[in-house]
Scaffold this active site. Sequence first.
Site, PDB file in Angstrom:
ATOM      1  N   LYS A 266      64.080 100.411 -43.702  1.00 44.01           N
ATOM      2  CA  LYS A 266      62.946 100.958 -44.234  1.00 44.01           C
ATOM      3  C   LYS A 266      61.721 100.142 -44.070  1.00 44.01           C
ATOM      4  O   LYS A 266      60.354 100.653 -43.739  1.00 44.01           O
ATOM      5  CB  LYS A 266      62.949 101.601 -45.454  1.00 44.01           C
TER       6      LYS A 266
ATOM      7  N   MET B 289      96.389 125.575 -29.703  1.00 44.45           N
ATOM      8  CA  MET B 289      97.015 124.502 -29.135  1.00 44.45           C
ATOM      9  C   MET B 289      98.323 123.928 -30.005  1.00 44.45           C
ATOM     10  O   MET B 289      99.511 123.524 -29.633  1.00 44.45           O
ATOM     11  CB  MET B 289      96.201 123.440 -28.306  1.00 44.45           C
TER      12      MET B 289
ATOM     13  N   GLU C 199      74.502 116.096 -39.471  1.00 39.72           N
ATOM     14  CA  GLU C 199      74.274 115.071 -38.269  1.00 39.72           C
ATOM     15  C   GLU C 199      75.233 115.039 -37.202  1.00 39.72           C
ATOM     16  O   GLU C 199      75.092 114.568 -36.270  1.00 39.72           O
ATOM     17  CB  GLU C 199      74.377 113.839 -38.976  1.00 39.72           C
TER      18      GLU C 199
ATOM     19  N   PHE D 146      71.468 102.524 -53.174  1.00 38.63           N
ATOM     20  CA  PHE D 146      71.676 104.229 -52.857  1.00 38.63           C
ATOM     21  C   PHE D 146      71.568 104.525 -51.411  1.00 38.63           C
ATOM     22  O   PHE D 146      70.750 104.252 -50.472  1.00 38.63           O
ATOM     23  CB  PHE D 146      70.644 105.006 -53.609  1.00 38.63           C
ATOM     24  N   GLN D 147      72.735 105.045 -50.897  1.00 42.16           N
ATOM     25  CA  GLN D 147      72.824 105.365 -49.333  1.00 42.16           C
ATOM     26  C   GLN D 147      72.800 104.208 -48.503  1.00 42.16           C
ATOM     27  O   GLN D 147      72.541 104.280 -47.376  1.00 42.16           O
ATOM     28  CB  GLN D 147      71.815 106.591 -48.936  1.00 42.16           C
TER      29      GLN D 147
END
Length: 581
Positions: A169, A483, A57, A119-120
């Site tokens: 949802k 760097m 993602e 959940f999530q």
Amino acid sequence: MGEEKSTGTRLTGSEILWATLAAEGVTEVFGYPGGAILPVYDALRKFPIRHILVRHEQGASHMADGYARASGKVGVAIATSGPGATNLVTGIATAMLDSIPMLCITGQVSSKALGTDAFQEVDITGITLPVTKQNYMVTRPEDVASTIRKAMQVARSGRPGPVLVDFTKDAQQASALFDFEAAAPDAYRPHPMLGFEDESILKAAEMIRSAKRPVILAGHGIIQSGAREQVLALVERLQIPVATTLLGLGGFPASHPLALGMMGMHGEAWVNHAIQQSDLLIACGMRFDDRVTGSLSTYAVNAKKIHIEIDPAEINKNVKVDVALIGDLAEVLEQLLPHLSPRNTGKSEWLTEIDATKGDCAVKDIQNLPDTGHLYAAHVMHDLWHATDGKAIVATDVGQHQMWEAQYYKHEDPRTLITSGGLGTMGFALPAGIGAKVACPEKEVWIIAGDGGFQMTASELSTIAQENLDINIAIVNNGYLGMVRQWQEFFYDKNYQSSPILSPDFAKLAEAHGISGATVRTRTEAVEAIKTARAHKGPFLINFLVEKEDSVYPMIPAGSALHEMIRRPEKNPLIETAQDV
């Protein structure tokens, strides 16, 4: 969806989302499906929007960012709830600090389960509050169209930035009437006090007319505003030299005789010298970042300052200015230019003095050094610039190669440098370059990354393969977090703790993803590999094995004055080797 606009057809929340995006002109989105966003994915088949499946993602957010930087449109990323949403955060913060218009859509658990640690479930609106321009949660299908339209408006209005919409949802699955026109947002005024007084315009014009040693500071705002023509008119009418920020590269043509180059920590010595010796700075769409100013107490102490800026919060935040012109840069300059008469086009004492400070610059000399069997990053950047005639879109990662690209690849046009400025996000180049290519499929795109940053998002090679993108990748491979190693060399007594990095054979890694590649070790091989990549139909990766302990010069130590630069040593192994030939 024209019929729906007029009749108010009943659609699910998911269908309303896609219908609204399509009507807003969105044609591509970058995302990764999951349980809490599946109703949205299920509805996608009904709409003419291309979905690019990412491998992580974070890649989706960087691709949306690169898409926006290359096109000027709002980039759209989509993810599920929980870890899918949190994986977007780095990309959202990157866009926020660089003022990039982006819309992130995240799935969320059903509204009845909010706050239960389902959940999530994660409070993504709370997490992203500091790094979004605005964010929303949608819990009813009736609110989808108006929220998405408002989010798009906020993302691209005023000072652009990322907006997040969290979408439960149950709101995705329930239905409501869809009326695109009825969902139009009210006029958006991000800065109620936006504007400037005629008196300020007249004062600024008088300061410009009176200045003997003026410098224009060209920032990202020139590109965001589309103010290139107005800035050129100001420059040529008054014969004012132009110094450019990293994100401003391409906003003013590098080949213009009044272009000085990049300013700041790794800017050219004569550019920083000109700023320090100036009597007037005209800041055009830039925010006086610390990498530009160095120590504030010693920054251009004898110069008056005019700041043209769309965001009032940036005025006097870092550098106190004498005149603030708050508004869109192009519009402000349109008001200012009629008060400025053309100046004698002969070369002024000021321009002559600046030219004299350039001298024989060792940094520039690297470009023309013979092939001695050593391959330096400067060679790679110069050869890429020469091969592409400076016309490619270049997406860079963050580190030494980013600064070398800024020094040696001369950008003539806006939106041709895609790079992370404010946040300095490693792993940015590969996904951002993909987004740029999706936005501009007809243009040549090069991704330039270091061996460290590239490994952070290397999985997106499969996205390139799956989408069959004709894109070229250059890895500047020096075996270090370059760097970090440079700072350790200069400031930590060469204690290279944790900066050496082992990498895979990048050409073989590309091959494993179905992408052609090559590994090069010399200047001659580099030139040939670039030719091969450009002629190849489809993606191509080049692993450039460059000198391991080269450094970016000049460099201003953190907290030092702009003129206190570390310069390339006169006894440089590269130069000595060249002279021996």
